[in-house]
Design a protein around this motif. Sequence first.
Motif, PDB file in Angstrom:
ATOM      1  N   ALA A  73       0.808  -1.223   0.000  1.00 37.14           N
ATOM      2  CA  ALA A  73       0.000   0.000   0.000  1.00 37.14           C
ATOM      3  C   ALA A  73       0.840   1.271   0.000  1.00 37.14           C
ATOM      4  O   ALA A  73       0.334   2.351  -0.335  1.00 37.14           O
ATOM      5  CB  ALA A  73      -0.934   0.005   1.207  1.00 37.14           C
ATOM      6  N   ASP A  74       2.119   1.174   0.359  1.00 36.74           N
ATOM      7  CA  ASP A  74       2.952   2.372   0.474  1.00 36.74           C
ATOM      8  C   ASP A  74       3.276   2.967  -0.890  1.00 36.74           C
ATOM      9  O   ASP A  74       3.508   2.239  -1.867  1.00 36.74           O
ATOM     10  CB  ASP A  74       4.245   2.040   1.203  1.00 36.74           C
ATOM     11  CG  ASP A  74       3.999   1.607   2.645  1.00 36.74           C
ATOM     12  OD1 ASP A  74       2.964   2.007   3.206  1.00 36.74           O
ATOM     13  OD2 ASP A  74       4.836   0.862   3.188  1.00 36.74           O
ATOM     14  N   GLY A  75       3.311   4.287  -0.935  1.00 37.86           N
ATOM     15  CA  GLY A  75       3.664   4.979  -2.162  1.00 37.86           C
ATOM     16  C   GLY A  75       3.839   6.457  -1.890  1.00 37.86           C
ATOM     17  O   GLY A  75       3.214   7.016  -0.983  1.00 37.86           O
ATOM     18  N   THR A  76       4.694   7.110  -2.664  1.00 41.96           N
ATOM     19  CA  THR A  76       4.927   8.538  -2.487  1.00 41.96           C
ATOM     20  C   THR A  76       4.991   9.219  -3.848  1.00 41.96           C
ATOM     21  O   THR A  76       5.155   8.575  -4.883  1.00 41.96           O
ATOM     22  CB  THR A  76       6.248   8.808  -1.745  1.00 41.96           C
ATOM     23  OG1 THR A  76       7.335   8.250  -2.506  1.00 41.96           O
ATOM     24  CG2 THR A  76       6.246   8.194  -0.356  1.00 41.96           C
ATOM     25  N   GLY A  77       4.877  10.539  -3.828  1.00 45.48           N
ATOM     26  CA  GLY A  77       4.996  11.316  -5.047  1.00 45.48           C
ATOM     27  C   GLY A  77       3.698  11.422  -5.816  1.00 45.48           C
ATOM     28  O   GLY A  77       2.606  11.260  -5.268  1.00 45.48           O
ATOM     29  N   SER A  78       3.810  11.664  -7.100  1.00 49.79           N
ATOM     30  CA  SER A  78       2.657  11.904  -7.949  1.00 49.79           C
ATOM     31  C   SER A  78       1.805  10.648  -8.123  1.00 49.79           C
ATOM     32  O   SER A  78       2.318   9.540  -8.223  1.00 49.79           O
ATOM     33  CB  SER A  78       3.125  12.383  -9.329  1.00 49.79           C
ATOM     34  OG  SER A  78       2.048  12.458 -10.239  1.00 49.79           O
TER      35      SER A  78
END
Length: 221
Positions: free
Chosen positions: A185-190
């Motif tokens: 589930a982790d994610g960063t940015g656009s």
Amino acid sequence: MVMATTTSTAAVTSLASVTLEVADLEAARRFYSAFGVDAYLRLRQSEALSTGFRGFTLALTVSGPATVDGFVGAAVDAGATVLKPAARSLWGYGGVVQALDGTIWKIATSAKKDTGPDTRVIDEIVLLIGVEAVKATKQFYTDRGLTVAKSFGSKYVEFAPGESSPVKLALYKRRALAKDLGVPADGTGSHRIVLGSTTDAFTDLDGFVWEAAASLAPTAP
């Protein structure tokens, strides 16, 4: 990601278009044409940083297992990665693939028995965005004029489609969506996706960006 912007809610908003932001525009055009979904999308080049889960999937509903297999096969032949092989489940039959640009696609049918040929016909396409608080985001969108078509408490909300777009918008808990797709589930940015608004530009509670549809450059043929 980013917080919601404050805008006027006087005008009624609906989803007019879906634009995917991709690093390699020509490769994305070839892929989506081969996959058979290019008529539903716009593409725009972007180098915006994005890591991990982007918080959404585009889901195709089709008539039967043979058509699921057909779309999954076309995606794989065009270079997609299989995240979940097509298989029977409690709800029907489906599989999950990831396009060359990183977009995750789910192809499914409620039919469990393979009783017909591969039609290559899409019955419905839904943009399912993963959110932290389904009820709060539902309220955010209904305040902007979107009409709820289906709602299952704090788990799932689907909005009625706009007149100018064949794509429906739906909300699901972010972690539950990632689990369903078979990714962390982790994610960063656009998010690498822009939604076309029939009214003004705004950003929702989970950082999904909407732009006035007239300002979005369409996909070149």
